[in-house]
Enzyme design. Structure first.
Site, PDB file in Angstrom:
ATOM      1  N   ASP A  30       0.663  -1.223   0.022  1.00 25.97           N
ATOM      2  CA  ASP A  30      -0.116  -0.074   0.158  1.00 25.97           C
ATOM      3  C   ASP A  30       1.110   1.208   0.012  1.00 25.97           C
ATOM      4  O   ASP A  30       1.905   1.203   0.553  1.00 25.97           O
ATOM      5  CB  ASP A  30      -0.932   0.051   1.380  1.00 25.97           C
ATOM      6  CG  ASP A  30      -2.037   0.949   1.044  1.00 25.97           C
ATOM      7  OD1 ASP A  30      -3.166   0.453   0.846  1.00 25.97           O
ATOM      8  OD2 ASP A  30      -1.941   2.028   0.825  1.00 25.97           O
ATOM      9  N   GLU A 149     -14.167 -10.226  -6.998  1.00 17.00           N
ATOM     10  CA  GLU A 149     -14.260 -10.599  -5.754  1.00 17.00           C
ATOM     11  C   GLU A 149     -16.076 -10.359  -5.247  1.00 17.00           C
ATOM     12  O   GLU A 149     -16.798  -9.614  -5.993  1.00 17.00           O
ATOM     13  CB  GLU A 149     -13.710  -9.666  -4.369  1.00 17.00           C
ATOM     14  CG  GLU A 149     -13.932  -8.353  -4.726  1.00 17.00           C
ATOM     15  CD  GLU A 149     -15.166  -7.615  -3.884  1.00 17.00           C
ATOM     16  OE1 GLU A 149     -15.582  -6.551  -4.418  1.00 17.00           O
ATOM     17  OE2 GLU A 149     -15.768  -8.497  -3.113  1.00 17.00           O
ATOM     18  N   LYS A 249     -35.300  -8.816   1.557  1.00 21.19           N
ATOM     19  CA  LYS A 249     -35.559  -8.400   3.116  1.00 21.19           C
ATOM     20  C   LYS A 249     -35.897  -6.762   2.642  1.00 21.19           C
ATOM     21  O   LYS A 249     -35.171  -6.149   2.225  1.00 21.19           O
ATOM     22  CB  LYS A 249     -34.489  -8.386   4.107  1.00 21.19           C
ATOM     23  CG  LYS A 249     -34.807  -7.885   5.264  1.00 21.19           C
ATOM     24  CD  LYS A 249     -35.573  -8.785   6.234  1.00 21.19           C
ATOM     25  CE  LYS A 249     -36.038  -8.239   7.572  1.00 21.19           C
ATOM     26  NZ  LYS A 249     -37.116  -9.079   7.993  1.00 21.19           N
ATOM     27  N   CYS A 258     -20.370  -0.922  -2.772  1.00 23.28           N
ATOM     28  CA  CYS A 258     -20.257  -1.481  -3.897  1.00 23.28           C
ATOM     29  C   CYS A 258     -21.772  -1.195  -4.739  1.00 23.28           C
ATOM     30  O   CYS A 258     -21.485  -0.951  -5.794  1.00 23.28           O
ATOM     31  CB  CYS A 258     -19.983  -3.057  -3.572  1.00 23.28           C
ATOM     32  SG  CYS A 258     -18.386  -3.290  -2.783  1.00 23.28           S
ATOM     33  N   LYS A 319     -25.237  -1.309   6.727  1.00 19.47           N
ATOM     34  CA  LYS A 319     -25.855  -2.440   7.101  1.00 19.47           C
ATOM     35  C   LYS A 319     -25.190  -2.930   8.494  1.00 19.47           C
ATOM     36  O   LYS A 319     -24.290  -2.387   9.016  1.00 19.47           O
ATOM     37  CB  LYS A 319     -25.556  -3.666   6.041  1.00 19.47           C
ATOM     38  CG  LYS A 319     -24.205  -4.005   5.983  1.00 19.47           C
ATOM     39  CD  LYS A 319     -23.889  -5.392   4.783  1.00 19.47           C
ATOM     40  CE  LYS A 319     -22.547  -5.772   5.029  1.00 19.47           C
ATOM     41  NZ  LYS A 319     -22.650  -6.952   4.116  1.00 19.47           N
TER      42      LYS A 319
HETATM   43  C1  UDX Z   1     -22.467  -6.347  -1.866  1.00 18.02           C
HETATM   44  C2  UDX Z   1     -22.655  -7.767  -2.507  1.00 18.02           C
HETATM   45  O1  UDX Z   1     -23.616  -8.680  -1.529  1.00 18.02           O
HETATM   46  C3  UDX Z   1     -21.189  -8.504  -2.519  1.00 18.02           C
HETATM   47  O2  UDX Z   1     -21.100  -9.738  -3.201  1.00 18.02           O
HETATM   48  C4  UDX Z   1     -20.184  -7.762  -3.220  1.00 18.02           C
HETATM   49  O3  UDX Z   1     -18.852  -8.148  -3.282  1.00 18.02           O
HETATM   50  C5  UDX Z   1     -19.952  -6.427  -2.746  1.00 18.02           C
HETATM   51  O4  UDX Z   1     -21.516  -5.964  -2.643  1.00 18.02           O
HETATM   52  P1  UDX Z   1     -22.094  -5.559   0.486  1.00 18.02           P
HETATM   53  O5  UDX Z   1     -22.041  -4.118   0.022  1.00 18.02           O
HETATM   54  O6  UDX Z   1     -21.035  -5.789   1.664  1.00 18.02           O
HETATM   55  O7  UDX Z   1     -21.789  -6.758  -0.509  1.00 18.02           O
HETATM   56  O8  UDX Z   1     -23.395  -5.732   1.385  1.00 18.02           O
HETATM   57  P2  UDX Z   1     -24.631  -6.664   1.273  1.00 18.02           P
HETATM   58  O9  UDX Z   1     -24.900  -7.682   2.356  1.00 18.02           O
HETATM   59  O10 UDX Z   1     -24.795  -7.095   0.019  1.00 18.02           O
HETATM   60  O11 UDX Z   1     -25.880  -5.400   1.654  1.00 18.02           O
HETATM   61  C6  UDX Z   1     -25.856  -4.265   0.433  1.00 18.02           C
HETATM   62  C7  UDX Z   1     -27.115  -3.525   1.047  1.00 18.02           C
HETATM   63  O12 UDX Z   1     -28.422  -4.061   0.816  1.00 18.02           O
HETATM   64  C8  UDX Z   1     -27.062  -3.204   2.399  1.00 18.02           C
HETATM   65  O13 UDX Z   1     -27.453  -1.841   2.657  1.00 18.02           O
HETATM   66  C9  UDX Z   1     -28.171  -4.069   3.020  1.00 18.02           C
HETATM   67  O14 UDX Z   1     -28.722  -3.183   4.238  1.00 18.02           O
HETATM   68  C10 UDX Z   1     -28.965  -3.751   1.929  1.00 18.02           C
HETATM   69  N1  UDX Z   1     -29.813  -5.361   1.975  1.00 18.02           N
HETATM   70  C11 UDX Z   1     -29.188  -6.615   1.806  1.00 18.02           C
HETATM   71  C12 UDX Z   1     -31.388  -5.182   2.012  1.00 18.02           C
HETATM   72  O15 UDX Z   1     -31.774  -4.016   2.118  1.00 18.02           O
HETATM   73  N2  UDX Z   1     -32.130  -6.295   1.706  1.00 18.02           N
HETATM   74  C13 UDX Z   1     -31.378  -7.494   1.797  1.00 18.02           C
HETATM   75  O16 UDX Z   1     -32.161  -8.659   1.733  1.00 18.02           O
HETATM   76  C14 UDX Z   1     -30.068  -7.591   1.826  1.00 18.02           C
END
Ligand code: UDX
Length: 439
Positions: A30, A149, A249, A258, A319
């Protein structure tokens, strides 16, 4: 194998550490000297369950090292993993300057055949651009591979060690064999495909997951009007194995580093190819509206007059199980309530410091614990799905609040449980008390 990972953010640090855990000799690079010094002391700059122990154990056995200088290690490495950030530019396109800078440095220092692995989320065609940049300064053999990833924050270590699949986008068999060797210690299907398909698999995966969430959030709006229960509807459709129960959900919407970035980039990418990705534009719009609907409903509860009303917000992270507040719907609603004159208190188990920086200049009282947060509140809002909120002593909350009203933006509870404590419980897509009542 000897592997160098460039970038020590969520993706780089987790990937490097897990690759060391499965037996490779890994050096994480880094440019941030201070960050490297802290990592060498075992100080992990991100909240990721289980990561600190893994870093320490692999540093201790000498499989994981840190440096600020890629040239110092490039001769000894078989694989270079590019895991630097690809943030959104203002126009929504992915900013690839950091990826290009690493490619430039690789081209200037490469001495022998090496597999260059793009793990950063990059638009289709970036692999070819990285090849061209390296070729400018290096005429020897090398391969550029796309290996996106699929790590979720809060479960990144588990997602790396037990993936549903490893996607390997390679131009030649030699590169594919190198990557299959790298991931030999990891279970899960190994999909070898082209570079461009691998790059698009990443965007299409995130866009589809975001689409599922925006879809269920719109169904929640229908539930409000039809008197149906979104939790039962989501469960019912999820029993269809073609749909599946996950990412259905309903809540105040998706955020994070992401989904927003990748969905926007895919929308832009489609436009660049002259295709109007109508569905994706709607997925984005629905998500932006969801948090506004939620705030409007709370305001309606106070007949639009929030000035001086004490609003306690439980959750700031985008989250549960993370300290990350990037594009957090929770942070957005804190800002909206404060801008409408409410007296806002907020609590989060890990994300408070990050939220304070993001909310600089916004009048918010940051509470030390959830009970302090809700003390004297006219309304309690649940904005982040921290599992700990489910275990709170809600009878105690009912005693502490000035007004026993809970707006649950993440549908953490069965309504009956909250009503047992004499709390008025309003959630999303259920019991007809949320969502615009306009027909
Ligand atoms: C996401 C993808 O899941 C992962 O595979 C990718 O590599 C990076 O982006 P992440 O951003 O860490 O991962 O969070 P994730 O658990 O996917 O939740 C994303 C958002 O969706 C959060 O704000 C969460 O609160 C929301 N969410 C998730 C919902 O509102 N409902 C759901 O059922 C699931």
């Amino acid at each position: 194998m000897n592997i160098t990972v460039v970038g020590t953010g969520y993706v780089g640090l987790v990937s490097g550490t897990c690759l060391a855990e499965i037996g490779h000799s890994v050096t994480c690079v880094d440019i941030d000297e201070d960050k490297i010094k802290r990592l060498e002391k075992g100080e992990i700059p991100i909240f990721e369950p289980g990561l600190d122990a893994l870093v320490l154990s692999n540093v201790r056995v000498g499989r994981l090292k840190f440096t600020t200088s890629l040239p110092d290690v490039i001769d000894k490495t078989d694989v270079i993993v590019i895991a630097v950030g690809t943030p959104s530019r203002p126009d929504g396109h992915a900013d690839l300057q950091y990826v290009y800078a690493v490619a430039e440095q690789i081209g200037q220092n490469l001495k022998k055949y090496t597999a260059i692995v793009n793990k950063s989320t990059v638009p289709v065609g970036t692999g070819k651009e990285v090849e061209d940049i390296i070729r400018k300064n290096y005429s020897g053999e090398f391969s550029v591979v796309s290996c996106p990833e699929f790590l979720r924050e809060g479960s990144a270590v588990e997602d790396f060690m037990k993936p549903d699949r490893v996607v390997i986008g390679a131009r030649d068999d030699r590169a594919a064999q190198v990557l299959l060797e790298v991931f030999k210690g990891i279970r899960g299907e190994k999909l070898v495909t082209t570079v461009e398909s691998a790059e698009l698999i990443k965007y299409a995966s995130n866009a589809f997951l975001a689409t599922k969430i925006s879809f269920i959030n719109e169904i929640a709006q229908i539930c409000e009007r039809a008197g149906a229960d979104i939790e039962e509807v989501a469960y019912g459709i999820g029993l269809d194995s073609r749909i599946g129960p996950r990412f259905l959900k309903a809540g105040i919407g998706w955020g994070g580093s992401c989904f927003p970035k990748d969905v926007e980039a895919l929308d832009q990418m489609a436009g660049m190819y002259g295709y109007d990705f109508k569905l994706l534009s709607a997925v984005i719009e629905v998500n932006n509206d969801q948090r506004k609907h939620f705030v409007a409903k709370v305001m309606e509860h106070f007949e639009g007059k929030l000035t001086g009303k004490k609003i306690a917000i439980l959750g700031l992270a985008f989250k549960g199980n993370t300290d990350d507040i990037r594009e957090s719907a929770a942070v957005d609603i804190v800002r909206m309530f404060a801008e409408n004159g409410a007296d806002v208190s907020a609590f989060d188990y890990e994300a408070t410091k990050n939220a304070q920086r993001a909310l600089e200049g916004v009048a918010v009282r940051y509470a030390e614990d959830p009970y302090d947060c809700v003390n004297g509140a006219d309304v309690v809002v649940i904005a982040t799905e921290w599992p700990q909120f489910i275990e709170l002593d809600w009878a105690k909350v009912a005693r502490l609040v000035a007004n026993p009203v809970i707006f649950d933006g993440r549908n953490l509870f069965q309504p009956e449980r909250m009503r047992e404590h004499g709390l008025t419980y309003i959630s999303i897509g259920r019991n007809g008390e949320f969502g615009d009542q306009k027909s």
